[in-house]
Design a protein around this motif. Structure first.
Motif, PDB file in Angstrom:
ATOM      1  N   ALA A   1       0.834  -1.210   0.000  1.00  0.00           N
ATOM      2  CA  ALA A   1       0.000   0.000   0.000  1.00  0.00           C
ATOM      3  C   ALA A   1       0.865   1.255   0.000  1.00  0.00           C
ATOM      4  O   ALA A   1       0.573   2.230  -0.710  1.00  0.00           O
ATOM      5  CB  ALA A   1      -0.938  -0.011   1.200  1.00  0.00           C
ATOM      6  N   ARG A   2       1.933   1.240   0.779  1.00  0.00           N
ATOM      7  CA  ARG A   2       2.845   2.390   0.821  1.00  0.00           C
ATOM      8  C   ARG A   2       3.505   2.623  -0.534  1.00  0.00           C
ATOM      9  O   ARG A   2       3.534   3.749  -1.040  1.00  0.00           O
ATOM     10  CB  ARG A   2       3.901   2.147   1.898  1.00  0.00           C
ATOM     11  N   ASN A   3       4.010   1.557  -1.140  1.00  0.00           N
ATOM     12  CA  ASN A   3       4.666   1.688  -2.437  1.00  0.00           C
ATOM     13  C   ASN A   3       3.674   2.030  -3.544  1.00  0.00           C
ATOM     14  O   ASN A   3       4.020   2.736  -4.486  1.00  0.00           O
ATOM     15  CB  ASN A   3       5.428   0.412  -2.780  1.00  0.00           C
ATOM     16  N   HIS A   4       2.454   1.521  -3.445  1.00  0.00           N
ATOM     17  CA  HIS A   4       1.446   1.844  -4.451  1.00  0.00           C
ATOM     18  C   HIS A   4       1.144   3.341  -4.429  1.00  0.00           C
ATOM     19  O   HIS A   4       1.020   3.973  -5.488  1.00  0.00           O
ATOM     20  CB  HIS A   4       0.176   1.033  -4.215  1.00  0.00           C
ATOM     21  N   ALA A   5       1.035   3.909  -3.249  1.00  0.00           N
ATOM     22  CA  ALA A   5       0.794   5.352  -3.146  1.00  0.00           C
ATOM     23  C   ALA A   5       1.979   6.134  -3.711  1.00  0.00           C
ATOM     24  O   ALA A   5       1.790   7.132  -4.417  1.00  0.00           O
ATOM     25  CB  ALA A   5       0.545   5.743  -1.687  1.00  0.00           C
ATOM     26  N   LEU A   6       3.177   5.683  -3.443  1.00  0.00           N
ATOM     27  CA  LEU A   6       4.372   6.368  -3.940  1.00  0.00           C
ATOM     28  C   LEU A   6       4.440   6.335  -5.464  1.00  0.00           C
ATOM     29  O   LEU A   6       4.598   7.372  -6.109  1.00  0.00           O
ATOM     30  CB  LEU A   6       5.632   5.727  -3.343  1.00  0.00           C
ATOM     31  N   PHE A   7       4.309   5.156  -6.046  1.00  0.00           N
ATOM     32  CA  PHE A   7       4.477   5.035  -7.498  1.00  0.00           C
ATOM     33  C   PHE A   7       3.283   5.585  -8.272  1.00  0.00           C
ATOM     34  O   PHE A   7       3.456   6.093  -9.373  1.00  0.00           O
ATOM     35  CB  PHE A   7       4.758   3.580  -7.887  1.00  0.00           C
ATOM     36  N   SER A   8       2.087   5.493  -7.724  1.00  0.00           N
ATOM     37  CA  SER A   8       0.955   6.089  -8.433  1.00  0.00           C
ATOM     38  C   SER A   8       1.065   7.618  -8.418  1.00  0.00           C
ATOM     39  O   SER A   8       0.682   8.285  -9.376  1.00  0.00           O
ATOM     40  CB  SER A   8      -0.377   5.620  -7.847  1.00  0.00           C
ATOM     41  N   GLY A   9       1.615   8.190  -7.352  1.00  0.00           N
ATOM     42  CA  GLY A   9       1.872   9.622  -7.319  1.00  0.00           C
ATOM     43  C   GLY A   9       2.915  10.041  -8.347  1.00  0.00           C
ATOM     44  O   GLY A   9       2.787  11.082  -8.992  1.00  0.00           O
ATOM     45  N   ARG A  10       3.964   9.235  -8.492  1.00  0.00           N
ATOM     46  CA  ARG A  10       4.976   9.525  -9.508  1.00  0.00           C
ATOM     47  C   ARG A  10       4.393   9.468 -10.912  1.00  0.00           C
ATOM     48  O   ARG A  10       4.740  10.279 -11.767  1.00  0.00           O
ATOM     49  CB  ARG A  10       6.124   8.518  -9.408  1.00  0.00           C
ATOM     50  N   LEU A  11       3.526   8.495 -11.152  1.00  0.00           N
ATOM     51  CA  LEU A  11       2.930   8.376 -12.480  1.00  0.00           C
ATOM     52  C   LEU A  11       1.985   9.523 -12.779  1.00  0.00           C
ATOM     53  O   LEU A  11       1.883   9.965 -13.918  1.00  0.00           O
ATOM     54  CB  LEU A  11       2.221   7.020 -12.609  1.00  0.00           C
ATOM     55  N   ARG A  12       1.263  10.008 -11.756  1.00  0.00           N
ATOM     56  CA  ARG A  12       0.387  11.161 -11.966  1.00  0.00           C
ATOM     57  C   ARG A  12       1.192  12.421 -12.296  1.00  0.00           C
ATOM     58  O   ARG A  12       0.772  13.253 -13.072  1.00  0.00           O
ATOM     59  CB  ARG A  12      -0.478  11.411 -10.728  1.00  0.00           C
ATOM     60  N   LYS A  13       2.371  12.560 -11.671  1.00  0.00           N
ATOM     61  CA  LYS A  13       3.217  13.725 -11.955  1.00  0.00           C
ATOM     62  C   LYS A  13       3.786  13.670 -13.367  1.00  0.00           C
ATOM     63  O   LYS A  13       4.026  14.716 -13.977  1.00  0.00           O
ATOM     64  CB  LYS A  13       4.363  13.809 -10.940  1.00  0.00           C
ATOM     65  N   LYS A  14       4.037  12.469 -13.893  1.00  0.00           N
ATOM     66  CA  LYS A  14       4.567  12.328 -15.242  1.00  0.00           C
ATOM     67  C   LYS A  14       3.559  12.798 -16.294  1.00  0.00           C
ATOM     68  O   LYS A  14       3.944  13.314 -17.319  1.00  0.00           O
ATOM     69  CB  LYS A  14       4.900  10.865 -15.530  1.00  0.00           C
ATOM     70  N   GLN A  15       2.284  12.565 -16.020  1.00  0.00           N
ATOM     71  CA  GLN A  15       1.256  12.879 -17.028  1.00  0.00           C
ATOM     72  C   GLN A  15       0.857  14.294 -17.014  1.00  0.00           C
ATOM     73  O   GLN A  15       1.055  15.250 -16.853  1.00  0.00           O
ATOM     74  CB  GLN A  15       0.016  12.030 -16.798  1.00  0.00           C
TER      75      GLN A  15
END
Length: 101
Positions: free
Chosen positions: A87-101
């Motif tokens: 859950a912690r890593n999912h929040a981290l990586f989904s945030g990174r992907l949102r910033k990329k777009q």
């Protein structure tokens, strides 16, 4: 009644295990590091859920010995940690992907 609960737990266990295998294949085929991390986090969540269900099955539905109780506790701790880390890593990586777009 107890048989229905046991079948439901095992069915959910196998669904979560299949989801873990699916995310594992997606993780290995992905080249983007952030998407790899997202699939790995989903894999951890699936594995944590499967281990937690297996531990609850051992602890609550199967009367056993001290060894089975200890194995159930170990599976429960590992499963809960995988759920937390996923859950912690999912929040981290989904945030990174949102910033990329």
């Amino acid at each position: 009644m107890l048989d229905a609960v046991e079948y439901a737990v095992f069915g959910l266990f196998f669904l979560l295990f299949a989801y873990t295998v699916y995310c594992s294949f997606k993780y290995r085929r992905q080249r983007d590091a952030d998407l790899r991390g997202l699939y790995q986090a989903r894999m951890n969540i699936g594995m944590g859920g499967a281990l937690t269900l297996l531990a609850l099955n051992i602890l609550l539905l199967i009367p056993g010995t001290n060894v089975s109780f200890a194995v159930g506790i170990v599976f429960l701790l590992i499963g809960l940690y995988n759920l937390y880390a996923g859950a912690r890593n999912h929040a981290l990586f989904s945030g990174r992907l949102r910033k990329k777009q």
